[in-house]
Design an enzyme around this catalytic site. Structure first.
Site, PDB file in Angstrom:
ATOM      1  N   LYS A  69      37.220  44.624  36.444  1.00 22.71           N
ATOM      2  CA  LYS A  69      36.588  43.656  35.538  1.00 22.71           C
ATOM      3  C   LYS A  69      35.464  44.351  34.789  1.00 22.71           C
ATOM      4  CE  LYS A  69      34.205  39.237  35.328  1.00 22.71           C
ATOM      5  NZ  LYS A  69      33.943  37.968  36.001  1.00 22.71           N
ATOM      6  N   LYS A 119      40.784  42.850  33.500  1.00 18.77           N
ATOM      7  CA  LYS A 119      40.150  41.846  32.640  1.00 18.77           C
ATOM      8  C   LYS A 119      39.084  42.498  31.787  1.00 18.77           C
ATOM      9  CE  LYS A 119      37.265  37.810  33.193  1.00 18.77           C
ATOM     10  NZ  LYS A 119      36.472  37.037  34.094  1.00 18.77           N
TER      11      LYS A 119
HETATM   12  C1  PBG Z   1      32.593  34.514  36.441  1.00 20.11           C
HETATM   13  C2  PBG Z   1      33.722  34.693  35.477  1.00 20.11           C
HETATM   14  C3  PBG Z   1      33.634  35.038  34.121  1.00 20.11           C
HETATM   15  C4  PBG Z   1      34.929  34.941  33.614  1.00 20.11           C
HETATM   16  C5  PBG Z   1      35.765  34.584  34.668  1.00 20.11           C
HETATM   17  N1  PBG Z   1      35.014  34.450  35.823  1.00 20.11           N
HETATM   18  C6  PBG Z   1      32.458  35.340  33.273  1.00 20.11           C
HETATM   19  C7  PBG Z   1      31.598  36.485  33.584  1.00 20.11           C
HETATM   20  O1  PBG Z   1      31.909  37.347  34.413  1.00 20.11           O
HETATM   21  O2  PBG Z   1      30.515  36.528  33.012  1.00 20.11           O
HETATM   22  C8  PBG Z   1      35.312  35.153  32.181  1.00 20.11           C
HETATM   23  C9  PBG Z   1      36.563  34.485  31.726  1.00 20.11           C
HETATM   24  C10 PBG Z   1      36.728  34.372  30.257  1.00 20.11           C
HETATM   25  O3  PBG Z   1      35.913  34.877  29.452  1.00 20.11           O
HETATM   26  O4  PBG Z   1      37.728  33.771  29.850  1.00 20.11           O
HETATM   27  N2  PBG Z   1      32.365  35.495  37.367  1.00 20.11           N
END
Ligand code: PBG
Length: 325
Positions: free
Chosen positions: A196, A249
């Site tokens: 991520k 992601k």
């Molecule tokens: C929270 C989380 C996020 C997303 C999914 N889980 C945001 C972040 O890490 O700040 C993002 C999903 C999206 O942008 O569609 N941990």
């Protein structure tokens, strides 16, 4: 010209093109993110995500029934937590009667076959909007893993099938796996957000859940977009620690990472086409600059072609209507 090979032969008409098409999307490829809010009969469009709504639980249940009827097999739950319930430790995340826990129970009861995955991270519950406990401006790792483990157990007790930790703390898959096993939840799976990235494409999601970091950014835990080696390290570690699925992601800007993940992973690879990717396509279409329907199918097909076994996307319903199921 005296050409032996003429690649255009295989592109002559629709029939031959579909005969040799390698990548085909189906409804069961999709994991659908759902945003749940308190209330009854309430839905709110997310301003930076046109045509995507946060919904109260009763409306969410209707939505889940509809998704199941369309052939979708899995959903990913997020909740919006009122400010007054937020603190540094995400205490509300462990509330047996919290919005997440109630939602899991009710959805499971209404549509038992639907695979329920739940977001496991502190940010929607954190007064700092961070994915971990904050101390002296730092995000604590090990103490956060303990809370994420408790949170996972609580979701499993409520009926979640898969836990989806999205926090990027080190060792959380091991912690969560142990916690689940010790409490008898050996059949509940973990879908780890392994690779991520600290991405600008999460903006609309943070608007939706009011979960932007109150100070600093997430670069001490989410990965540097400039790197691919550490994606491999994170994926290998998470599989060793017991992840049943791993995730990359965001999606489209990271298809090289997806391809690399698919080559080394012994577990299914999920890819998250995130909120900013959705917003870009919607905004481009609104301006009349790109063909929305074509962009939806092209982006999802590209993600699958790169190696995605599962695609988390806000476009699932629109895509299914486009490919005519
Ligand atoms: C929270 C989380 C996020 C997303 C999914 N889980 C945001 C972040 O890490 O700040 C993002 C999903 C999206 O942008 O569609 N941990």
């Amino acid at each position: 010209m005296n050409l032996v090979k003429r690649p255009r032969r295989l592109r002559t008409n629709d029939a031959i093109r579909s005969l040799v098409q390698e990548t085909i999307l189906t409804p069961s490829d999709f994991l659908v993110p759902l945003f749940i809010i308190e209330g009854i009969g309430t839905m709110k469009e997310i301003p930076s995500m046109p045509n995507y709504y946060k919904k109260s639980l009763d409306l969410t249940i209707q939505e889940v029934r509809e998704l199941w009827a369309m052939g979708i097999k899995s959903i990913l739950l997020f909740v919006q937590v009122p400010d007054k319930l937020k603190d540094n430790y995400g205490k509300e995340a462990l509330n047996k009667n919290g919005l997440m826990q109630r939602s899991i129970r009710s959805i499971k009861e209404a549509v038992p076959e639907m695979i329920i995955m739940t977001d496991v991270a502190l940010d929607p519950y954190s007064s700092y909007g961070h994915d971990g406990i904050v101390e002296n401006g730092q995000i604590l790792n090990d103490a956060t893993v303990d809370i994420l483990t408790e949170m996972s157990i609580s979701h499993a007790q409520s009926g979640a099938d898969f836990l989806a930790p999205s926090d990027m703390m080190d060792g959380r898959i091991m912690g969560i796996r142990k916690g689940l096993d010790q409490n008898g939840f050996t059949n509940n799976g973990i879908m780890s957000y392994s690779a991520k990235y600290a991405s600008s494409f999460y903006g609309p999601f943070r608007d939706a859940l009011d979960s932007s970091p109150g100070f600093g950014d997430k670069k001490t835990y989410q990965m540097n977009p400039a790197n691919s080696l550490e994606a491999i390290k994170e994926i290998v570690l998470d599989i060793e620690e017991g992840a049943d699925m791993i995730m990359v992601k965001p999606g489209m800007p990271y298809l090289d990472i997806v391809k690399g993940a698919k080559e080394i992973s012994e577990v299914p690879v999920a890819v998250y086409q995130v909120s900013g990717e959705y917003a870009i396509i919607k905004a481009g279409a609104e301006k009349g600059w790109i063909d929305e329907n074509a962009a939806i199918i092209e982006s999802l097909t590209s993600i699958k072609r790169a190696g995605a076994d599962v695609i988390a996307t806000y476009f699932a319903k629109e895509a299914i209507k486009l490919f005519g199921y």
